[in-house]
Design a protein around this motif. Structure first.
Motif, mmCIF file in Angstrom:
data_model
loop_
_atom_site.group_PDB
_atom_site.id
_atom_site.type_symbol
_atom_site.label_atom_id
_atom_site.label_comp_id
_atom_site.label_asym_id
_atom_site.label_seq_id
_atom_site.Cartn_x
_atom_site.Cartn_y
_atom_site.Cartn_z
ATOM 1 N N GLU A 1 0.780 -1.255 0.008
ATOM 2 C CA GLU A 1 0.059 0.114 0.031
ATOM 3 C C GLU A 1 0.895 1.362 -0.118
ATOM 4 N N SER B 1 -1.827 -3.115 -3.488
ATOM 5 C CA SER B 1 -2.528 -1.948 -3.160
ATOM 6 C C SER B 1 -4.037 -2.410 -3.272
ATOM 7 N N ARG C 1 -5.987 0.049 -4.345
ATOM 8 C CA ARG C 1 -6.523 1.184 -5.481
ATOM 9 C C ARG C 1 -6.169 0.396 -6.827
ATOM 10 N N GLU D 1 -4.698 2.009 -10.233
ATOM 11 C CA GLU D 1 -3.387 2.272 -10.433
ATOM 12 C C GLU D 1 -2.635 1.261 -10.700
ATOM 13 N N ARG E 1 -9.010 4.219 3.835
ATOM 14 C CA ARG E 1 -7.646 4.206 3.584
ATOM 15 C C ARG E 1 -7.078 2.855 3.804
ATOM 16 N N ASP F 1 -8.814 9.426 -2.866
ATOM 17 C CA ASP F 1 -9.113 8.475 -3.850
ATOM 18 C C ASP F 1 -10.379 9.140 -4.783
ATOM 19 N N GLU G 1 -13.663 7.540 -5.556
ATOM 20 C CA GLU G 1 -14.331 7.287 -4.057
ATOM 21 C C GLU G 1 -15.396 8.548 -3.946
#
Length: 497
Positions: A171, A202, A204, A207, A428, A458, A461
């Protein structure tokens, strides 16, 4: 020769890990080659951290074999792994606040000259790592007081000084904004060109498409799928992670009422981190706050909830001026903050879940001036059930996953029945399955008539959960967008003014 034709620098075969009768890794195979990024994905509890800790020497496998550069590999500890060229940067910040940045970068491996610590060499090398990440901070500065994002960049700078042949990044962008993330990605590309293999963890997912050469998905302690490219639809990745089809990432956002719950007028920070901020939040509205790291988002909501000082302006709650001078002021008036760093500011990790929930609700669990154990556990169990916390009241909060720790923080504050809830980076470091549950909770709060403020790095989000979005840039309010006009382009245009 393509990267997949090269011999692996690291190979894992049938790696298993058990704690007593419970097996948490079930025969995992993994190869990593020089100059490639392997994304290791999965929900919290999927086994990613356990596998990473085995590779980095932090824990020992119960069975299975590992090879490193063609030879048997079984590091007894992280130092042994680091000595052969395997380094790991953990998601949770492990910096020592009273030491300087340079001392933190080289902790446990201080550079020496003539039998003495060579501080000048350490500071020069630390400065080079910081500059590569675009961080303009003196390496002599004490870490205490730095933002979470800057501390994360220091952890990454630490990795860049290892000269490792394999890096495990857990992360790494969790606290970073878009600009810092792109700086990191450029360094990853440079490391790849130098033949460094990278395991990249991650939540996310967007990415991953930018940075990964291959994707390995874990679920329930097993490797369940592998993709030969990073360019995979997010839906396909998510469905592999959770083991089911997903119809949508975000729940429907309810329409707010016309009743204004909260007004912020001309708010400014004595430290200059934000100034002249004006907005209102209606009853039942989810109000997003977006912006790059350093835009003043966290500082603003901390001041709004009394955690940081205010030099000018006022906060009005349902027509009454309630400008808080302390968190206790804000809480008494029905405003609560769920902070961005839940481990340092949200829960007491080595205390039970029930006590964590009880700390903010002492009146509800006391009798005759004393805490009632019966009332505490009845009260906590009610909110553990309500928020779907996967744990018992007697368990320490530190034993929970990130998503469940966040639910404990939510339960603690929402048990007070506030009127305004501020969520700073609510997901997070939380996996996609747990995120869905947090999003559902946010919408439930809005439907119940609370004013909800969500700060998030984000962009997907903040776009997905908000009725309106205020964009901040360099401490200023750059604009407020309605849901119908907000998209990644319009938000980023304002964020980079």
């Amino acid at each position: 020769m393509t990267s997949t034709d090269k011999a692996p620098i690291l190979s894992l075969r049938q790696i298993r890990k058990s704690y007593g009768p419970l097996e948490v890794l079930h025969g995992v195979d993994l190869d990593v080659r020089a100059g490639e990024v392997v994304a290791l994905l999965g929900e919290n509890g999927a086994g990613k951290s356990t596998l990473s800790n085995i590779i980095s020497g932090a824990i020992q496998p119960s069975s299975g074999e590992m090879t490193w550069l063609g030879a048997a590999y079984a590091p007894a500890n992280p130092r042994a792994a680091m000595d052969v060229g395997v380094g790991m940067i953990h998601q949770e910040l492990k910096l020592l606040p009273q030491l300087s940045i340079a001392e933190n970068v080289f902790v446990g491996r201080y550079l020496t000259s003539g039998g003495r610590i060579d501080r000048k060499a350490m500071e020069e090398r630390a400065q080079a790592g910081l500059q590569r990440l675009g961080l303009d901070i003196s390496p002599k500065r004490i870490v205490e007081g730095l933002s979470t994002a800057n501390q994360q960049l220091i952890e990454i700078a630490k990795a860049l000084t290892l000269n490792a042949k394999l890096l495990i990044l857990d992360e790494p962008t969790a606290a970073l904004g878009g600009e810092e993330t792109q700086l990191l990605f450029r360094q990853i590309e440079r490391l790849k060109s130098e033949g460094v293999g990278i395991i990249y963890i991650s939540h996310r997912l967007e990415e991953i498409r930018q940075i990964a050469d291959r994707i390995v998905v874990m679920r329930d302690g097993a490797k369940v799928q592998e993709f030969d490219s990073g360019d995979v639809p997010i839906r396909s990745i998510v469905e592999a992670m959770v083991g089911r089809s997903l119809e949508r990432m975000f729940p429907a956002v309810p329409a707010p009422s016309d009743h204004v719950m909260l007004e912020v007028k001309g708010l400014a920070s004595p430290r200059g981190s934000f100034r002249d901020v004006n907005f209102s939040v209606r009853k039942g509205e989810v109000f997003g706050i977006a912006g790059l790291v350093g835009a003043g988002r966290t500082e603003l909501v901390r001041a709004l909830t009394g955690a940081d000082p205010i030099s000018a302006g006022e906060v009005v709650l349902e027509g009454k001026t309630v400008t808080p001078r302390s968190p206790a002021d804000a809480i008494r008036n029905g405003m609560v903050l769920v902070p961005e760093d839940r481990k340092l500011q949200g829960v007491v990790l080595d205390h039970p879940i029930a006590e964590n929930i009880g700390y903010a609700n002492l009146k509800e669990i006391s009798a005759g001036g004393f805490i009632s154990s019966r009332k505490l556990h009845q009260f906590a169990d009610r909110y553990i059930s309500k928020f779907g916390v996967k744990g018992r009241g007697s368990q320490n909060a530190g034993e929970l996953s990130g998503g469940n720790q966040q639910k404990v923080v939510l339960a603690k504050w929402l048990a007070r029945k506030p009127r305004v809830v501020v969520l700073d980076e609510p997901t997070r470091g939380i996996d996609v399955g747990a995120r869905s549950s947090i999003y559902d909770t946010i919408m439930d709060l809005a439907r119940e008539g609370l004013a909800v403020i969500v700060v998030s790095s984000d962009l997907e989000e903040v776009l997905g959960v908000s009725n309106r979005i205020m964009v901040m840039a360099q401490g200023k309010q750059a604009g407020i967008l309605d849901r119908s006009e907000a998209n990644d382009v319009s938000v980023m245009e304002l964020a980079t003014l």
